[in-house]
Scaffold this active site. Structure first.
Site, PDB file in Angstrom:
ATOM      1  N   LYS A  35       0.838  -1.248   0.235  1.00 24.62           N
ATOM      2  CA  LYS A  35      -0.128   0.003  -0.042  1.00 24.62           C
ATOM      3  C   LYS A  35       0.557   1.156  -0.271  1.00 24.62           C
ATOM      4  CE  LYS A  35      -4.246  -0.380   2.378  1.00 24.62           C
ATOM      5  NZ  LYS A  35      -5.526  -0.213   2.798  1.00 24.62           N
ATOM      6  N   ARG A 155     -18.329   9.631   5.383  1.00 23.16           N
ATOM      7  CA  ARG A 155     -18.944   8.201   4.946  1.00 23.16           C
ATOM      8  C   ARG A 155     -18.153   8.487   3.848  1.00 23.16           C
ATOM      9  NH1 ARG A 155     -23.750  11.915   3.001  1.00 23.16           N
ATOM     10  NH2 ARG A 155     -21.538  12.966   3.744  1.00 23.16           N
ATOM     11  N   LYS A 217     -19.218   8.979  19.294  1.00 26.82           N
ATOM     12  CA  LYS A 217     -19.258   8.440  17.770  1.00 26.82           C
ATOM     13  C   LYS A 217     -19.832   6.833  17.848  1.00 26.82           C
ATOM     14  CE  LYS A 217     -17.834   6.782  14.292  1.00 26.82           C
ATOM     15  NZ  LYS A 217     -17.880   7.830  12.492  1.00 26.82           N
ATOM     16  N   ASN A 221     -23.065   6.542  15.123  1.00 26.16           N
ATOM     17  CA  ASN A 221     -23.654   5.716  13.867  1.00 26.16           C
ATOM     18  C   ASN A 221     -24.922   4.381  14.597  1.00 26.16           C
ATOM     19  OD1 ASN A 221     -21.561   6.215  12.238  1.00 26.16           O
ATOM     20  ND2 ASN A 221     -20.310   4.830  13.009  1.00 26.16           N
ATOM     21  N   PHE A 262     -31.086   9.431   5.788  1.00 27.26           N
ATOM     22  CA  PHE A 262     -30.838   8.114   6.100  1.00 27.26           C
ATOM     23  C   PHE A 262     -32.379   8.151   6.306  1.00 27.26           C
ATOM     24  CE2 PHE A 262     -26.652   6.956   6.883  1.00 27.26           C
ATOM     25  CZ  PHE A 262     -26.137   7.949   6.472  1.00 27.26           C
ATOM     26  N   CYS A 273     -18.775   0.704   8.966  1.00 25.45           N
ATOM     27  CA  CYS A 273     -18.811   0.723   9.823  1.00 25.45           C
ATOM     28  C   CYS A 273     -20.340   0.151  10.985  1.00 25.45           C
ATOM     29  CB  CYS A 273     -19.617   2.717   9.889  1.00 25.45           C
ATOM     30  SG  CYS A 273     -16.950   3.372   9.372  1.00 25.45           S
ATOM     31  N   LYS A 333     -22.356   0.128  -0.241  1.00 22.69           N
ATOM     32  CA  LYS A 333     -23.161   1.249  -1.020  1.00 22.69           C
ATOM     33  C   LYS A 333     -22.123   1.901  -2.279  1.00 22.69           C
ATOM     34  CE  LYS A 333     -21.439   5.349   0.846  1.00 22.69           C
ATOM     35  NZ  LYS A 333     -21.711   6.904   2.126  1.00 22.69           N
TER      36      LYS A 333
HETATM   37  N1  LIG Z   1     -14.251   3.586   7.055  1.00 15.68           N
HETATM   38  C1  LIG Z   1     -14.810   4.733   7.622  1.00 15.68           C
HETATM   39  O1  LIG Z   1     -15.437   4.932   6.543  1.00 15.68           O
HETATM   40  C2  LIG Z   1     -14.828   4.806   8.864  1.00 15.68           C
HETATM   41  C3  LIG Z   1     -15.219   6.340   9.003  1.00 15.68           C
HETATM   42  C4  LIG Z   1     -14.918   6.882   9.986  1.00 15.68           C
HETATM   43  C5  LIG Z   1     -14.310   5.907  11.350  1.00 15.68           C
HETATM   44  N2  LIG Z   1     -14.044   4.687  11.019  1.00 15.68           N
HETATM   45  C6  LIG Z   1     -12.843   4.274  12.178  1.00 15.68           C
HETATM   46  O2  LIG Z   1     -11.301   4.561  11.346  1.00 15.68           O
HETATM   47  C7  LIG Z   1     -10.340   3.356  11.780  1.00 15.68           C
HETATM   48  C8  LIG Z   1      -9.984   3.038  10.663  1.00 15.68           C
HETATM   49  O3  LIG Z   1     -11.074   2.666   9.456  1.00 15.68           O
HETATM   50  P1  LIG Z   1     -10.715   2.613   7.778  1.00 15.68           P
HETATM   51  O4  LIG Z   1     -11.638   2.757   7.392  1.00 15.68           O
HETATM   52  O5  LIG Z   1      -9.785   3.202   7.618  1.00 15.68           O
HETATM   53  O6  LIG Z   1      -9.151   1.087   7.974  1.00 15.68           O
HETATM   54  P2  LIG Z   1      -8.551   0.720   6.953  1.00 15.68           P
HETATM   55  O7  LIG Z   1      -8.442  -0.657   7.204  1.00 15.68           O
HETATM   56  O8  LIG Z   1      -9.045   1.347   5.760  1.00 15.68           O
HETATM   57  O9  LIG Z   1      -7.297   0.819   7.143  1.00 15.68           O
HETATM   58  C9  LIG Z   1      -6.590   1.081   8.250  1.00 15.68           C
HETATM   59  C10 LIG Z   1      -5.357   0.659   7.877  1.00 15.68           C
HETATM   60  O10 LIG Z   1      -4.494   0.816   9.133  1.00 15.68           O
HETATM   61  C11 LIG Z   1      -2.949   0.176   8.515  1.00 15.68           C
HETATM   62  N3  LIG Z   1      -2.356   0.057   9.815  1.00 15.68           N
HETATM   63  C12 LIG Z   1      -2.961  -1.594  10.633  1.00 15.68           C
HETATM   64  N4  LIG Z   1      -2.196  -1.996  11.885  1.00 15.68           N
HETATM   65  C13 LIG Z   1      -1.146  -1.274  11.545  1.00 15.68           C
HETATM   66  C14 LIG Z   1       0.067  -0.668  12.555  1.00 15.68           C
HETATM   67  N5  LIG Z   1      -0.317  -2.101  13.759  1.00 15.68           N
HETATM   68  N6  LIG Z   1       0.766   0.144  11.989  1.00 15.68           N
HETATM   69  C15 LIG Z   1       0.327   0.995  10.749  1.00 15.68           C
HETATM   70  N7  LIG Z   1      -0.373   0.683   9.638  1.00 15.68           N
HETATM   71  C16 LIG Z   1      -1.419  -0.062  10.266  1.00 15.68           C
HETATM   72  C17 LIG Z   1      -3.595  -1.612   7.613  1.00 15.68           C
HETATM   73  O11 LIG Z   1      -2.309  -1.422   6.680  1.00 15.68           O
HETATM   74  C18 LIG Z   1      -4.990  -0.133   7.241  1.00 15.68           C
HETATM   75  O12 LIG Z   1      -4.070   0.792   6.355  1.00 15.68           O
HETATM   76  C19 LIG Z   1     -11.540   1.830  12.831  1.00 15.68           C
HETATM   77  O13 LIG Z   1     -11.629   2.165  13.597  1.00 15.68           O
HETATM   78  C20 LIG Z   1     -13.110   2.756  11.672  1.00 15.68           C
HETATM   79  O14 LIG Z   1     -14.260   2.449  12.475  1.00 15.68           O
HETATM   80  C21 LIG Z   1     -14.034   4.271   9.194  1.00 15.68           C
HETATM   81  O1  LIG Z   2     -31.282   6.393   4.086  1.00 16.15           O
HETATM   82  C1  LIG Z   2     -30.266   5.462   3.890  1.00 16.15           C
HETATM   83  C2  LIG Z   2     -28.579   5.393   4.417  1.00 16.15           C
HETATM   84  C3  LIG Z   2     -27.762   5.044   4.234  1.00 16.15           C
HETATM   85  N1  LIG Z   2     -28.266   4.004   3.988  1.00 16.15           N
HETATM   86  C4  LIG Z   2     -27.353   2.170   4.090  1.00 16.15           C
HETATM   87  O2  LIG Z   2     -25.916   2.344   5.227  1.00 16.15           O
HETATM   88  C5  LIG Z   2     -25.515   2.038   5.034  1.00 16.15           C
HETATM   89  C6  LIG Z   2     -24.239   2.936   5.591  1.00 16.15           C
HETATM   90  O3  LIG Z   2     -24.042   3.708   4.910  1.00 16.15           O
HETATM   91  P1  LIG Z   2     -23.275   5.370   4.975  1.00 16.15           P
HETATM   92  O4  LIG Z   2     -24.263   5.958   6.138  1.00 16.15           O
HETATM   93  O5  LIG Z   2     -23.622   6.208   3.539  1.00 16.15           O
HETATM   94  O6  LIG Z   2     -21.775   4.990   5.369  1.00 16.15           O
HETATM   95  P2  LIG Z   2     -20.664   5.082   5.317  1.00 16.15           P
HETATM   96  O7  LIG Z   2     -19.373   5.467   5.007  1.00 16.15           O
HETATM   97  O8  LIG Z   2     -20.999   3.262   6.148  1.00 16.15           O
HETATM   98  O9  LIG Z   2     -20.471   5.944   7.042  1.00 16.15           O
HETATM   99  C7  LIG Z   2     -20.895   5.904   8.531  1.00 16.15           C
HETATM  100  O10 LIG Z   2     -20.286   5.000   8.706  1.00 16.15           O
HETATM  101  C8  LIG Z   2     -19.233   5.955   9.232  1.00 16.15           C
HETATM  102  C9  LIG Z   2     -17.949   4.916   9.511  1.00 16.15           C
HETATM  103  O11 LIG Z   2     -18.621   5.376  11.415  1.00 16.15           O
HETATM  104  C10 LIG Z   2     -19.483   6.861   9.739  1.00 16.15           C
HETATM  105  O12 LIG Z   2     -18.455   8.166  10.048  1.00 16.15           O
HETATM  106  C11 LIG Z   2     -20.420   7.852   9.020  1.00 16.15           C
HETATM  107  O13 LIG Z   2     -20.796   9.790   9.650  1.00 16.15           O
HETATM  108  C12 LIG Z   2     -21.659   6.909   9.243  1.00 16.15           C
HETATM  109  O14 LIG Z   2     -22.911   7.557   7.908  1.00 16.15           O
HETATM  110  C13 LIG Z   2     -24.817   1.523   3.300  1.00 16.15           C
HETATM  111  O15 LIG Z   2     -24.942  -0.352   3.537  1.00 16.15           O
HETATM  112  C14 LIG Z   2     -25.890   2.685   3.050  1.00 16.15           C
HETATM  113  O16 LIG Z   2     -26.574   1.775   2.152  1.00 16.15           O
HETATM  114  C15 LIG Z   2     -29.678   2.846   3.969  1.00 16.15           C
HETATM  115  O17 LIG Z   2     -29.769   1.882   3.274  1.00 16.15           O
HETATM  116  N2  LIG Z   2     -30.620   3.834   3.774  1.00 16.15           N
END
Ligand SMILES: NC(=O)c1ccc[n+]([C@@H]2O[C@H](COP(=O)([O-])OP(=O)(O)OC[C@H]3O[C@@H](n4cnc5c(N)ncnc54)[C@H](O)[C@@H]3O)[C@@H](O)[C@H]2O)c1
Ligand SMILES: O=c1ccn([C@@H]2O[C@H](COP(=O)(O)OP(=O)(O)O[C@H]3O[C@H](CO)[C@@H](O)[C@H](O)[C@H]3O)[C@@H](O)[C@H]2O)c(=O)[nH]1
Length: 463
Positions: A35, A155, A217, A221, A262, A273, A333
């Site tokens: 990566k 998101r 948080k 969610n 939503f 998430c 999504k």
């Molecule tokens: N994906 C989202 O939309 C979203 C939104 C809000 C919050 N979060 C939270 O943020 C956090 C990260 O989520 P994500 O979706 O980005 O995860 P991800 O799996 O996409 O990314 C995590 C990254 O961390 C790296 N990693 C793991 N262990 C490591 C280490 N010891 N040293 C360095 N790198 C390391 C992995 O290789 C990976 O690239 C989670 O706690 C998640 O719940 C995610």
């Molecule tokens: O009206 C709606 C809105 C969403 N979804 C579904 O809900 C899921 C999540 O959608 P969305 O919330 O848009 O995407 P995420 O990227 O998972 O984002 C959520 O999860 C993230 C990780 O925690 C948070 O940071 C965001 O605020 C929160 O919206 C998907 O499967 C969507 O298809 C529905 O079915 N109906």
């Protein structure tokens, strides 16, 4: 400001690139060498609209670099973000091992200068305290640092937009110096210098204690997931009483106490998430002797909602054994390549269990790299997906699915039936294209193709 982001996944890479875009000097650290090599070449390992352009600009300005060397990253950052994954364990509990490993490594590499360690990963309530402890235990005596919780609300699919246009920024922690530094870090964003609409008031910053920030948080969610389960339950009732859930959602959502977002009924929520965060909150509640009944119900509604398409397919096709079902969309999504906990994968597995053959098409999934369970089942275009299918199920509302040549698809199918799992398509257009259309919570929209016009009788014209 010098920033280090540890974990450059969906959150860490977007955060790092956006902070570099607003002028900070960012080093992204990841332990996945492949990566890191990709990112060093300016390639985003994830599909996220606008991300590569932001990366390119920041890398050209030499404000964004990537490394596998966590020591170099920690030494670089005045602000050090932890953004590694916290997936669910089979029990629903959050697996915090990556956060723990990173906290230890930060401790080992802390030098004498003051640092703010910011937890952006979604972690169980109370984690900020053990992060502080793990850093301290592994650091030289008297190192100077604070721990802040800064949960992320972006998101997937609109992550860059969300980072520049947040509804709020939450900062949990008691260190005044740390909070002041974090406010400074986010100033270009809170002051709307990079917002889509500059005229908006500043972004609210909620400054609170660590535990409350961590809880915000999970609560946000859990609320959003529950709101979707609520409208899905309403949709299931609509199906039975002859009401249209989209009209109902519109009428409900205009009440400012409810809000229209939503309330999109469909085949349930998925992704990396909602499922794991709701499960983790239920687990935490249980740990503290409380049964989270409402959240458990939201999970249960979502579980059955994922299989609603099967019920609808059975109503139209009878038993599914031997039938071929084509899934339009696999990601949880649109506008992302993320397949984590995607409803489509659960639906595919259940169709297979019932003896159906499952094919799928998704703009981000290549046939040569199919997800587990769909080996040899991923089509390279909607046309090859539809050919020979007994039904299509639209699972992900990719924009391109609105404008497919549905008449052409219908002609190539064994039976032109479509279950629109996101109420995304126009039933009349589908019916005109020859499809029997079935929506979610829209019994009135069960459109069937118009009967072919009878050929006009040929009149013998007397000469
Ligand atoms: N994906 C989202 O939309 C979203 C939104 C809000 C919050 N979060 C939270 O943020 C956090 C990260 O989520 P994500 O979706 O980005 O995860 P991800 O799996 O996409 O990314 C995590 C990254 O961390 C790296 N990693 C793991 N262990 C490591 C280490 N010891 N040293 C360095 N790198 C390391 C992995 O290789 C990976 O690239 C989670 O706690 C998640 O719940 C995610
Ligand atoms: O009206 C709606 C809105 C969403 N979804 C579904 O809900 C899921 C999540 O959608 P969305 O919330 O848009 O995407 P995420 O990227 O998972 O984002 C959520 O999860 C993230 C990780 O925690 C948070 O940071 C965001 O605020 C929160 O919206 C998907 O499967 C969507 O298809 C529905 O079915 N109906």
């Amino acid at each position: 400001m010098r920033v280090c982001v540890i974990g450059t996944g969906y959150v860490g890479l977007v955060t790092g690139a956006c902070l570099a875009h607003i002028g900070h000097d960012v080093v992204g650290v990841d332990n996945n060498a492949a990566k890191v090599a990709q990112m060093q070449a300016g390639i985003s390992p994830i599909v996220e609209p606008g991300l590569e352009a932001i990366m390119a600009g920041a890398m050209q300005a030499q404000r964004l670099a990537f490394t596998t060397d966590i020591g170099a990253g920690v030494r670089h950052g005045e602000v050090i973000f932890i953004a590694v994954g916290t997936p669910a364990l089979p029990s629903g509990e959050s697996d915090t091992r990556a956060v723990e490993a990173v906290a230890r490594a930060i401790g080992i590499h802390l030098d004498g200068s003051y640092k703010v360690i910011v937890n952006k990963s979604t972690v169980p309530i109370g984690s900020g305290d053990w992060v502080r402890m793990l850093v301290s235990e592994n650091a030289a005596p008297n190192v100077d640092f604070d721990v802040v919780s800064n949960p992320e609300f972006l998101r997937e699919g609109s992550a860059v937009f969300d980072t520049f246009n947040p509804d709020r920024i939450v900062l949990g922690g008691s260190g005044r110096r740390a909070v002041a530094l974090m406010k400074k870090l986010y100033e270009p964003i809170t002051q709307r210098q990079v917002a889509a609409e500059a005229a908006l008031p500043p972004v609210p910053v909620v400054v609170t204690d660590l535990a409350s920030a961590e809880m915000i948080k999970y609560a946000a969610n859990a609320f959003l997931a529950t709101k979707i389960s609520f409208i899905n339950e309403v949709a299931n009732i609509c199906d039975r009483v002859g009401a249209d859930v989209q009209q109902v959602a519109l009428g409900m959502g205009l009440d400012s106490r409810i809000g229209g977002k939503f309330l999109q009924a469909g085949l349930g929520w998925g992704g990396s998430c909602f499922p794991k965060d709701v499960a983790a909150l239920v687990h935490t509640a249980c740990d503290y002797g409380y049964e989270a009944k409402l959240l458990a119900a939201a999970v249960a509604v979502n579980r059955s909602q994922r299989y609603l398409a099967i019920e609808k397919l059975r109503q139209a096709l009878g038993i599914l054994k031997g039938k071929t079902i084509g899934l339009l969309g696999l990601t949880f999504k649109p506008d992302t390549d993320d397949l984590r906990d995607a409803p489509a994968l659960a639906l595919a597995a259940e169709c297979r269990r019932l003896g159906a053959r499952v094919k799928a098409y998704d703009p981000t999934v290549r046939p040569e790299r199919p997800p587990a369970g769909l080996e040899a089942g991923v089509a390279d275009c909607p046309e090859s997906l539809a050919a020979g299918c007994d039904a299509l199920v639209l699972v992900t509302e990719w924009a391109e699915f609105r404008t497919l040549d549905y008449a052409g698809l219908a002609r190539s199918m064994a039976r032109a039936l479509i279950v629109d799992g996101r109420n995304f398509l126009d039933p009349q257009i589908l019916a005109a294209a020859g499809f029997t259309y079935v929506g979610i919570g829209k019994p009135g929209a069960k459109a069937a193709p118009a009967a072919p016009e009878k050929a006009a009788p040929v009149l013998a014209i007397a000469s």
